[in-house]
Design a protein around this motif. Structure first.
Motif, PDB file in Angstrom:
ATOM      1  N   MET A 448      37.802  31.406  40.302  1.00 47.95           N
ATOM      2  CA  MET A 448      38.214  31.744  41.654  1.00 47.95           C
ATOM      3  C   MET A 448      39.295  32.825  41.637  1.00 47.95           C
ATOM      4  SD  MET A 448      39.665  29.236  44.623  1.00 47.95           S
ATOM      5  CE  MET A 448      41.167  28.928  43.709  1.00 47.95           C
ATOM      6  N   LEU A 449      40.227  32.720  40.686  1.00 51.54           N
ATOM      7  CA  LEU A 449      41.255  33.748  40.545  1.00 51.54           C
ATOM      8  C   LEU A 449      40.642  35.099  40.205  1.00 51.54           C
ATOM      9  CD1 LEU A 449      43.965  31.768  38.520  1.00 51.54           C
ATOM     10  CD2 LEU A 449      44.038  32.381  40.943  1.00 51.54           C
ATOM     11  N   THR A 450      39.606  35.071  39.370  1.00 53.40           N
ATOM     12  CA  THR A 450      38.921  36.307  39.013  1.00 53.40           C
ATOM     13  C   THR A 450      38.256  36.930  40.235  1.00 53.40           C
ATOM     14  OG1 THR A 450      38.504  35.459  36.790  1.00 53.40           O
ATOM     15  CG2 THR A 450      37.163  37.320  37.524  1.00 53.40           C
ATOM     16  N   CYS A 451      37.661  36.101  41.083  1.00 61.39           N
ATOM     17  CA  CYS A 451      37.050  36.615  42.310  1.00 61.39           C
ATOM     18  C   CYS A 451      38.094  37.282  43.203  1.00 61.39           C
ATOM     19  CB  CYS A 451      36.355  35.484  43.065  1.00 61.39           C
ATOM     20  SG  CYS A 451      34.918  34.804  42.217  1.00 61.39           S
ATOM     21  N   LEU A 452      39.272  36.681  43.285  1.00 61.14           N
ATOM     22  CA  LEU A 452      40.346  37.287  44.079  1.00 61.14           C
ATOM     23  C   LEU A 452      40.755  38.636  43.496  1.00 61.14           C
ATOM     24  CD1 LEU A 452      42.604  34.168  44.814  1.00 61.14           C
ATOM     25  CD2 LEU A 452      41.156  35.415  46.431  1.00 61.14           C
ATOM     26  N   MET A 453      40.831  38.734  42.155  1.00 54.83           N
ATOM     27  CA  MET A 453      41.185  40.004  41.531  1.00 54.83           C
ATOM     28  C   MET A 453      40.095  41.040  41.759  1.00 54.83           C
ATOM     29  SD  MET A 453      44.127  40.412  40.327  1.00 54.83           S
ATOM     30  CE  MET A 453      43.714  41.986  39.608  1.00 54.83           C
ATOM     31  N   ALA A 454      38.837  40.620  41.697  1.00 48.91           N
ATOM     32  CA  ALA A 454      37.742  41.550  41.970  1.00 48.91           C
ATOM     33  C   ALA A 454      37.832  42.092  43.393  1.00 48.91           C
ATOM     34  CB  ALA A 454      36.396  40.857  41.749  1.00 48.91           C
ATOM     35  N   ALA A 455      38.269  41.225  44.330  1.00 41.76           N
ATOM     36  CA  ALA A 455      38.433  41.662  45.715  1.00 41.76           C
ATOM     37  C   ALA A 455      39.605  42.627  45.855  1.00 41.76           C
ATOM     38  CB  ALA A 455      38.639  40.447  46.617  1.00 41.76           C
ATOM     39  N   ILE A 456      40.711  42.316  45.188  1.00 46.32           N
ATOM     40  CA  ILE A 456      41.900  43.160  45.291  1.00 46.32           C
ATOM     41  C   ILE A 456      41.670  44.515  44.629  1.00 46.32           C
ATOM     42  CG2 ILE A 456      44.298  43.382  44.518  1.00 46.32           C
ATOM     43  CD1 ILE A 456      44.475  40.299  44.791  1.00 46.32           C
ATOM     44  N   ARG A 457      41.081  44.504  43.424  1.00 45.21           N
ATOM     45  CA  ARG A 457      40.856  45.742  42.673  1.00 45.21           C
ATOM     46  C   ARG A 457      39.566  46.455  43.082  1.00 45.21           C
ATOM     47  NH1 ARG A 457      45.616  45.933  41.476  1.00 45.21           N
ATOM     48  NH2 ARG A 457      46.457  45.510  39.395  1.00 45.21           N
TER      49      ARG A 457
END
Length: 505
Positions: A448-457
């Motif tokens: 889930m944290l990775t998904c958030l980073m994919a959204a931010i970046r």
């Protein structure tokens, strides 16, 4: 083309964000059901702590408080400090390679060269009127592929005579490349390690006497155009002893293998969480508990740097120790803002990643050993961090082992379960932690944290690389525990060997 990229990035961000929300809703419902079904109450929520951490949540709240205070502050303090002149010094086992001149030689174990100008002709330290004068120190050991990029980055923000490269007994063309750019170069004929190299160049050029601050820049790091302005703005506060650089993972996927891209994506996520969600709160003027001023690109005020023991015996790295020195000797506070960005090159291979994390982790525990405990808010917060890191590492590794055991029993079937002890143990463990619960508890919150980073970046490839982040976390946890006893039994000399590098072309 720009419009297409913008729309593509926006769609990537929205899809990744929606995926993160969906995963969280699923995970939260699963954890709630598990806790209710098992009758173990809050145990079902333990995976949330494992994935996010109490420290991260605490400092995120404090960081939001700092953000609120900063938002209502309108006053801008003028930058301070005057200009001073830079001079040279003596040499022992060192070589002063002239800026653009040939290396001079002499007998024995040392050689002595000249500056590009005689000391009396050297220009005044430059910078805006009233701004803090800064020297740039670039320690390097066998950094031929990247040293030119680091120097070019620094020369875009500083005059060349304010840049000091110290080649720590390099066996390649590091010193020659640096000398060809016209900056000051000091070449050490014996390998002292990064801390020893920094100590030597500070002494050789009397930098803390001739500048208001010293920027320590790794040879694989390039500065953001706004770095110097941001650093000087923070140094305008006289209570600031050190400005922590804001690290950004250099993202050049075409130069990397799949493993290299996975490491870089993992580091990008890690740096984002640590800096925005943890260190931002720790470096608030009301807390001042940051335990690391990263050595890749950070500034120390000269008054504080003169009091710091840069190169004590027995440590493998310098940045944890220098930060602890600031707190232990009450030299001032550590400041950090996103306006001091610098781009760092992450390891390209898993071998180099393992070696780098081993050094960093060993260096942290060695620093704890050296400074021990002293009464302070810093140590209260550090103790909470250490307690959580150790517990999370133990539980994470233990859960992974249990998961492998349950997986083996599930896949192996009757032959496995018929073995003495294994069948009963498998039944007892799966009644408490079924394989699905272990898989969801370990993987889902992390992803889930990775998904958030994919959204931010706005990088859809992170959704692929994130599938393999959990094994890297397990390696980090293993090294955290492995290095604890070594820190109390191993004396390091600080010597270094550079990992594989790629020119930042």
């Amino acid at each position: 083309m720009r419009t297409a990229r913008f729309i593509g990035g926006l769609l990537t961000g929205l899809v990744a964000l929606a995926l993160a929300v969906a995963i969280f809703v699923y995970w939260f419902g699963f954890a709630t059901d598990m806790a209710a079904a098992s009758g173990l109450g809050a145990l079902g929520y333990a995976f949330l702590w494992l994935s996010f951490g109490a420290n991260l949540l605490l400092w995120t709240v404090i960081g939001l408080m700092r953000l609120g205070e900063d938002s209502v502050r309108a006053a801008v303090r003028p930058l301070g400090s005057g200009r001073r002149r830079a001079v040279g010094g003596k040499a022992d086992d060192r070589v002063l390679v002239g800026a653009g001149t040939a290396r001079a030689e002499r007998g024995g174990d040392a050689a002595e060269g000249e500056f590009a100008r005689a000391p009396a002709e050297r220009p005044e330290v430059t910078g805006p009127a009233g701004a803090a004068s800064l020297a740039v120190v670039i320690p390097a050991h066998d950094e031929e592929p990247v040293i030119g990029g680091a120097i070019a980055s620094a020369m875009g923000l500083f005059d060349r005579w304010d840049i000091y490269v110290v080649s720590d007994s390099s066996g390649d063309s590091t010193a020659a490349i640096a000398a060809g750019t016209g900056v000051n170069v000091l070449e050490l004929l014996t390998n002292r390690g990064k801390a020893g190299a920094i100590e030597a160049v500070l002494e050789e050029f009397a930098l803390t006497d001739n500048y208001d601050g010293v920027l320590i820049l790794d040879a694989d790091t390039e500065l953001d155009p706004g770095y110097v302005e941001g650093a000087r703005r923070q140094l305008a506060d006289p209570s600031v002893a050190a400005v922590a650089g804001f690290v950004v993972s250099e993202w050049k996927p075409r130069q990397r293998t799949f493993v290299g891209r996975m490491i870089s994506a993992y580091r990008d996520r890690l740096y984002f969480m640590l800096q925005y969600l943890m260190r931002f709160g720790q470096t608030w003027s009301r807390t001042n508990t940051a335990f690391i001023v990263p050595g890749f690109a950070s500034v120390y005020r000269s008054e504080a740097l003169r009091e710091i023991d840069v190169n004590p015996r027995g440590l493998v790295i310098e940045d944890f120790n220098m930060t602890f020195e600031v707190h232990h000797k009450r030299l001032g506070r550590v400041s950090m803002n996103p306006d001091t960005k610098a781009y760092s090159q992450d390891p390209f291979t898993f071998r180099d990643y393992y070696r780098q994390v081993s050094r960093w982790t060993l260096g942290f525990w060695q620093t704890v050993r050296r400074h021990r405990v002293w009464p302070s808010l810093f140590w209260v917060c550090l103790s909470l961090y250490i307690l959580e890191v150790v517990l999370v590492s133990v539980v994470l590794l233990a859960t992974a082992v249990v998961g492998l055991f349950v997986l083996a029993g599930t896949v192996g079937g009757e032959p496995f379960l018929s073995l003495p002890f294994f069948g009963e143990t498998f039944t007892a463990v799966t009644a408490f932690l079924p394989l699905l619960a272990i898989a969801i508890g370990l993987f889902v919150p992390d992803y889930m944290l990775t998904c958030l980073m994919a959204a931010i970046r706005r990088r859809p490839s992170y959704l692929l690389y994130g599938l393999l982040f959990l094994p890297i976390r397990l390696v980090d946890a293993y090294l955290t525990l492995r290095m604890i006893p070594r820190a109390w039994t191993t004396e390091s000399d600080g010597r270094w060997s550079s990992p594989d590098r790629v020119s930042g072309g």
